[in-house]
Design a protein around this motif. Structure first.
Motif, mmCIF file in Angstrom:
data_model
loop_
_atom_site.group_PDB
_atom_site.id
_atom_site.type_symbol
_atom_site.label_atom_id
_atom_site.label_comp_id
_atom_site.label_asym_id
_atom_site.label_seq_id
_atom_site.Cartn_x
_atom_site.Cartn_y
_atom_site.Cartn_z
ATOM 1 N N MET A 194 1.026 -1.092 0.010
ATOM 2 C CA MET A 194 -0.092 -0.112 -0.030
ATOM 3 C C MET A 194 0.799 1.463 -0.105
ATOM 4 O O MET A 194 1.952 1.125 0.358
ATOM 5 C CB MET A 194 -0.854 -0.071 1.351
ATOM 6 N N LEU A 195 0.202 2.388 -0.660
ATOM 7 C CA LEU A 195 0.561 3.644 -0.346
ATOM 8 C C LEU A 195 -0.267 4.461 0.360
ATOM 9 O O LEU A 195 -1.396 4.331 -0.051
ATOM 10 C CB LEU A 195 1.063 4.134 -1.754
ATOM 11 N N VAL A 196 0.111 5.108 1.564
ATOM 12 C CA VAL A 196 -0.912 6.093 1.951
ATOM 13 C C VAL A 196 -0.218 7.258 2.121
ATOM 14 O O VAL A 196 0.833 7.527 2.762
ATOM 15 C CB VAL A 196 -0.972 5.303 3.535
ATOM 16 N N VAL A 197 -1.084 8.343 2.053
ATOM 17 C CA VAL A 197 -0.596 9.737 2.289
ATOM 18 C C VAL A 197 -1.707 10.324 3.127
ATOM 19 O O VAL A 197 -2.794 10.520 2.734
ATOM 20 C CB VAL A 197 -0.558 10.566 0.938
ATOM 21 N N LEU A 198 -1.222 10.883 4.291
ATOM 22 C CA LEU A 198 -2.147 11.545 5.443
ATOM 23 C C LEU A 198 -1.516 12.852 5.233
ATOM 24 O O LEU A 198 -0.442 13.220 5.296
ATOM 25 C CB LEU A 198 -2.094 10.947 6.750
ATOM 26 N N THR A 199 -2.618 13.904 5.528
ATOM 27 C CA THR A 199 -2.327 15.271 5.863
ATOM 28 C C THR A 199 -2.854 15.908 6.973
ATOM 29 O O THR A 199 -3.914 15.468 7.410
ATOM 30 C CB THR A 199 -2.670 15.754 4.406
ATOM 31 N N THR A 200 -2.411 17.078 7.528
ATOM 32 C CA THR A 200 -3.162 17.676 8.312
ATOM 33 C C THR A 200 -2.939 19.291 8.473
ATOM 34 O O THR A 200 -1.539 19.696 8.009
ATOM 35 C CB THR A 200 -2.942 17.084 9.929
ATOM 36 N N ASP A 201 -3.759 20.093 8.773
ATOM 37 C CA ASP A 201 -3.549 21.455 8.734
ATOM 38 C C ASP A 201 -3.344 21.934 10.237
ATOM 39 O O ASP A 201 -3.000 23.009 10.432
ATOM 40 C CB ASP A 201 -4.871 22.448 8.291
ATOM 41 N N ALA A 202 -3.162 20.922 11.184
ATOM 42 C CA ALA A 202 -2.809 21.346 12.448
ATOM 43 C C ALA A 202 -1.220 21.907 12.551
ATOM 44 O O ALA A 202 -0.619 21.395 11.622
ATOM 45 C CB ALA A 202 -2.991 20.038 13.397
ATOM 46 N N ASP A 203 -1.171 22.483 13.628
ATOM 47 C CA ASP A 203 0.184 23.296 13.739
ATOM 48 C C ASP A 203 0.975 21.971 14.784
ATOM 49 O O ASP A 203 0.761 21.966 15.986
ATOM 50 C CB ASP A 203 0.280 24.248 14.656
ATOM 51 N N VAL A 204 1.691 21.073 13.970
ATOM 52 C CA VAL A 204 2.269 19.959 14.735
ATOM 53 C C VAL A 204 3.715 19.529 14.603
ATOM 54 O O VAL A 204 4.137 19.713 13.212
ATOM 55 C CB VAL A 204 1.544 18.581 14.517
ATOM 56 N N SER A 205 4.426 19.369 15.393
ATOM 57 C CA SER A 205 6.060 19.309 15.248
ATOM 58 C C SER A 205 6.101 18.003 14.540
ATOM 59 O O SER A 205 5.339 16.982 14.768
ATOM 60 C CB SER A 205 6.684 19.317 16.448
ATOM 61 N N ALA A 206 7.248 17.644 14.055
ATOM 62 C CA ALA A 206 7.829 16.572 13.178
ATOM 63 C C ALA A 206 7.739 15.321 14.290
ATOM 64 O O ALA A 206 7.250 14.256 14.088
ATOM 65 C CB ALA A 206 9.159 16.725 12.464
ATOM 66 N N PRO A 207 8.292 15.662 15.504
ATOM 67 C CA PRO A 207 8.373 14.399 16.682
ATOM 68 C C PRO A 207 7.023 13.988 16.950
ATOM 69 O O PRO A 207 6.604 12.799 17.440
ATOM 70 C CB PRO A 207 9.234 15.168 17.567
ATOM 71 N N THR A 208 5.980 15.020 17.158
ATOM 72 C CA THR A 208 4.576 14.634 17.456
ATOM 73 C C THR A 208 3.990 13.827 16.347
ATOM 74 O O THR A 208 3.149 13.005 16.668
ATOM 75 C CB THR A 208 3.892 15.919 17.725
ATOM 76 N N LEU A 209 4.179 14.405 14.866
ATOM 77 C CA LEU A 209 3.796 13.647 13.958
ATOM 78 C C LEU A 209 4.330 12.087 13.962
ATOM 79 O O LEU A 209 3.593 11.164 13.911
ATOM 80 C CB LEU A 209 4.150 14.386 12.695
ATOM 81 N N ASP A 210 5.574 12.005 14.021
ATOM 82 C CA ASP A 210 6.231 10.593 14.228
ATOM 83 C C ASP A 210 5.590 9.635 15.402
ATOM 84 O O ASP A 210 5.260 8.521 15.183
ATOM 85 C CB ASP A 210 7.805 10.777 14.529
ATOM 86 N N SER A 211 5.397 10.141 16.263
ATOM 87 C CA SER A 211 4.919 9.542 17.576
ATOM 88 C C SER A 211 3.427 9.092 17.060
ATOM 89 O O SER A 211 3.082 8.050 17.383
ATOM 90 C CB SER A 211 4.819 10.291 18.563
ATOM 91 N N ALA A 212 2.672 10.071 16.603
ATOM 92 C CA ALA A 212 1.207 9.716 16.541
ATOM 93 C C ALA A 212 1.031 8.786 15.296
ATOM 94 O O ALA A 212 0.270 7.774 15.390
ATOM 95 C CB ALA A 212 0.304 11.017 16.067
ATOM 96 N N LEU A 213 1.832 8.753 14.173
ATOM 97 C CA LEU A 213 1.857 8.109 13.241
ATOM 98 C C LEU A 213 2.257 6.579 13.511
ATOM 99 O O LEU A 213 1.560 5.797 13.253
ATOM 100 C CB LEU A 213 2.699 8.386 11.895
#
Length: 397
Positions: A194-213
């Motif tokens: 699979m290929l998955v692309v997720l996007t958000t307009d939230a103001d979120v740092s890269a470490p927070t994105l990494d943890s959530a993902l």
């Protein structure tokens, strides 16, 4: 609206001629900022496609401005020329968008071992760049399909930093998470084909994105086990534009990301090649979560059981046999198995009559109680059908 549900993103999908059918086969997803934070998870297969290798490198600094994706060719096992082609895709996209190539992730899907027609790919990138729009998410989702019968999108949103996520069809006054996925076969732990692309307009740092993902992938895409096969190209990307100006609570943001991932994962299962049953394997009463996952995967990969459920036979003996191949903690004389709510096995022996089980519908739930603890896990799979065999016997022809 898929990946363009979140503000700050544009997308497009075009027919570049990579597929002989003339169907859409090239997509762009572009982050317009003001933030460019990003995170990614990739296949754990040791044989990895050139686009995966490229994207692993460029995500290292936790920022992306765009993703270029193609279907119709995996660019996997294509040697040094394939590495050059992945780089060329990033460079052509960067030139069209006026960004750096190291800000562009590359994703490819299709047949392994076949070089991409790069003249068509690069022309397609230019065409896709010219068609970028805030309404282009659906076109992008369609362009990344291979054996998928439908395109797959999902959206969730939150109204502010102090409120939780809610389902929705588009951006609200707060923040939004949108996503698209492709995948219909080779669905197994280590992501799926699979290929998955997720996007958000939230103001979120890269470490927070990494943890959530990573939290979300662990209990969604990594627990889809349709056919026990692992791809060379699996990629899940999460990009944040920060365009909403809202910085959500990390836990609430993670919940929204998980919700979108789960939605997309279940859509992958529902569209699995040739499947006539969607099977949810629930393991409860395990000594540990790992035991629950191990047992669930063993059941999900048992071809005899998958054939039985396709034939609407609630053969619980095959469930016990699958459990018995694992190292999980359990007493064989204390195992319980229910199929679609009927406890057909109690204490490792026959329970309610099997003819009480209704398997006429598409949804099947197999619940196993190991009676050894409080941990649990769910694995999603499908039945094994003649249609699956036929589709995969002719895949490269």
């Amino acid at each position: 609206m898929s990946v363009t549900a979140a503000r700050g993103f544009t997308a497009s999908g075009v027919s570049a001629g990579i597929k002989d059918s003339g169907a859409p086969d090239l997509a762009l997803v572009v982050n317009r900022g003001p933030s460019y934070a990003a995170a990614a998870v990739f296949t754990s297969n040791r044989v990895q496609a050139a686009p995966v290798r490229w994207s692993r490198r460029v995500i290292g600094d936790g920022a992306l401005a765009a993703v270029v994706l193609n279907s119709g060719g995996a660019n996997a096992c294509t040697g040094p020329a394939g590495e050059d082609d992945a780089r060329a895709m990033a460079e052509r996209t960067a030139r069209a968008l006026r960004v750096e190539a190291e800000q562009v992730a590359v994703c490819s899907t299709g047949l392994i071992g076949v070089p991409l027609p790069m003249d068509r790919v690069t022309a397609g990138i230019d065409a896709a760049a010219a068609e970028l729009s805030e309404d282009g998410g659906e076109a992008a989702a369609i362009a990344i399909k291979t054996t998928d019968s439908v395109h797959k999108t999902a959206v969730a949103s939150g109204s502010g930093p102090d409120s939780g996520p809610r389902s929705g069809s588009g951006p609200g006054p707060g923040w939004t998470v949108g996503g698209m996925a492709k995948g219909a076969g080779m669905l197994a732990p280590g992501l799926a084909t699979m290929l998955v692309v997720l996007t958000t307009d939230a103001d979120v740092s890269a470490p927070t994105l990494d943890s959530a993902l990573r939290q979300a992938v662990r209990t969604t895409f990594d627990r889809v086990d349709s056919d026990g096969c692992m791809s060379t190209n699996d990629t899940v990307l999460l990009l944040a534009s920060g365009a909403s100006g809202v910085r959500p609570d990390p836990a609430e943001f993670a919940e929204a990301v998980h919700g979108v991932c789960l939605d997309l994962a279940l859509r992958l299962v529902a569209d699995a090649e040739g499947a006539s049953k969607e099977i949810e394997v629930r393991v409860v009463g395990a000594a540990s979560e790992q035991d629950a996952v191990t047992v669930g995967r063993s059941i999900a990969r048992n071809n005899l059981l998958k054939c039985a459920l396709h034939g609407e036979d609630p053969n619980w003996g095959r469930v016990l046999s699958a459990i018995g191949t694992t190292s999980a903690v359990f007493d064989p004389d204390r195992l319980d198995v229910s199929i679609n709510g009927v406890r057909v096995c109690r204490d490792g022996a026959a329970g309610e009559p099997r003819d009480k089980v209704d398997l006429s519908g598409r949804a099947v739930t197999v619940t196993v109680d190991l009676r050894s603890g409080d941990a649990s896990a769910t694995i999603w799979t499908n039945d094994l059908t003649a249609a699956y065999v036929h589709e995969n016997s002719a895949y490269s022809s």
